[in-house]
Design an enzyme around this catalytic site. Sequence first.
Site, short mmCIF file in Angstrom:
data_model
loop_
_atom_site.label_atom_id
_atom_site.label_comp_id
_atom_site.label_asym_id
_atom_site.label_seq_id
_atom_site.Cartn_x
_atom_site.Cartn_y
_atom_site.Cartn_z
N VAL A 73 -6.51 2.90 -29.48
CA VAL A 73 -5.25 3.61 -29.57
C VAL A 73 -4.78 3.79 -28.13
O VAL A 73 -5.45 4.47 -27.33
CB VAL A 73 -5.41 4.97 -30.27
N SER A 74 -3.68 3.18 -27.78
CA SER A 74 -3.23 3.16 -26.39
C SER A 74 -2.95 4.57 -25.88
O SER A 74 -2.71 5.51 -26.65
CB SER A 74 -1.97 2.31 -26.25
#
Length: 414
Positions: A73-74
């Site tokens: 998840v950036s």
Amino acid sequence: MTDLETADPQALRTAMTEQLVGEGIIRSTQVEAAFRTVPRHAFAPEATPEQAYNPHDIVATKRNEQGVIISSVSAPAIQAIMLEQAEVQPGMRLGEVGSGGYNAALMAELVGPHGSVVTVDIDPDVTTRARELLDAAGYGRVEVILADGEHGLPDREAVDRWIVTAGAWDIPPAWTDQLAENGRLVVPLRVRGLTRSIAFDRDGDRLVSRSAEVCGFVTMQGEGEYNERLLLIRGKEIGLRFDDGWPADPDALNGVFDTDRVERWTGVTVAPMEPIKGMQMWLASALDGFCLMSVDPDLDTGLVAPQNKRANITLLDGDSLAYLAIRRTDAGAEFGVHGYGPNAEAVANVLVRELQTWDRDYRQAEPVVYAYPASTPEADLPKGRVITKRHRRIVISWPQPGQVSNSTAIEKEN
């Protein structure tokens, strides 16, 4: 105790959003509202709420056999940057490559009930996870597709925006074929080893950049995967990373660091926290022998002193090289060059000259980046550094000295 030290997800979400607004990363009320609404911790069950709401950290969700992160998840900051670049409007059709779930939920908030979001990923573990988390968070209207993002969205109409959340070396035809005529592609594109989140507007069969921001992403998998090449020197202590331009005779560098070091200082200074992304791109476009140096922290003997030991700008010429160095000054720092090899002085002087050119002519400038079909003849391309990839010819085009805005450069070229 600050909000970021509490375990209340709502307070953490509010604090994260306000920090991103305060840092100037979130600029629009639409993106701010989306960040205040979507529960990021619900899309990062692998992390604590405190970790999930750290504005500048990723949450790793999958690693390969070597322990390398291949899905995440950036970081909220880079997601906000890309969504601001995309300038999404209510009712738009959006396509995403890379299915973490959280970014698709933010996109769904931006397009509203009359828009649509389709996200595609090659990894069934990733799409299954994204589907479950989106449904649980109330975003069932987001469509999740298992497919290779290299080929876009199977059997779908054109999208108004593509947002790619995996590091791409190239721009495959599907991403433009499935982009509306006035659409925009936001992609972390790797050019000569440097990755920038570039917002491209479609202009016929070419793409024209409107903004570019420094970023980092896990790399594309599937047909779009492309790995840089690594030339190891002094055992494994020092590596030279090549995106293109692999040296004709790699063995010529054997013993290069056994020669005396040539040291030059440029007079080019930077203040603390001053961004220098334009400098990196200038050198990548100006130097034929451009590559990046990395030093293994576990094997580092201190022989070399690059400005950045993870990815340092380096100029290679046959049996000699020069790399970017830095020293502290009262006002901040000054850039210098260290050279090694039989022709160290000449190579160092070239790198010094281009650093001074950037300082004199381009310090406040950014290039326009074009992406043309790979079949485009050289004569039909604008002036600039041309990097030919599998599907595209990328052109890095700088304005004339004194013309510092992208819009000026685009209007002149057109």
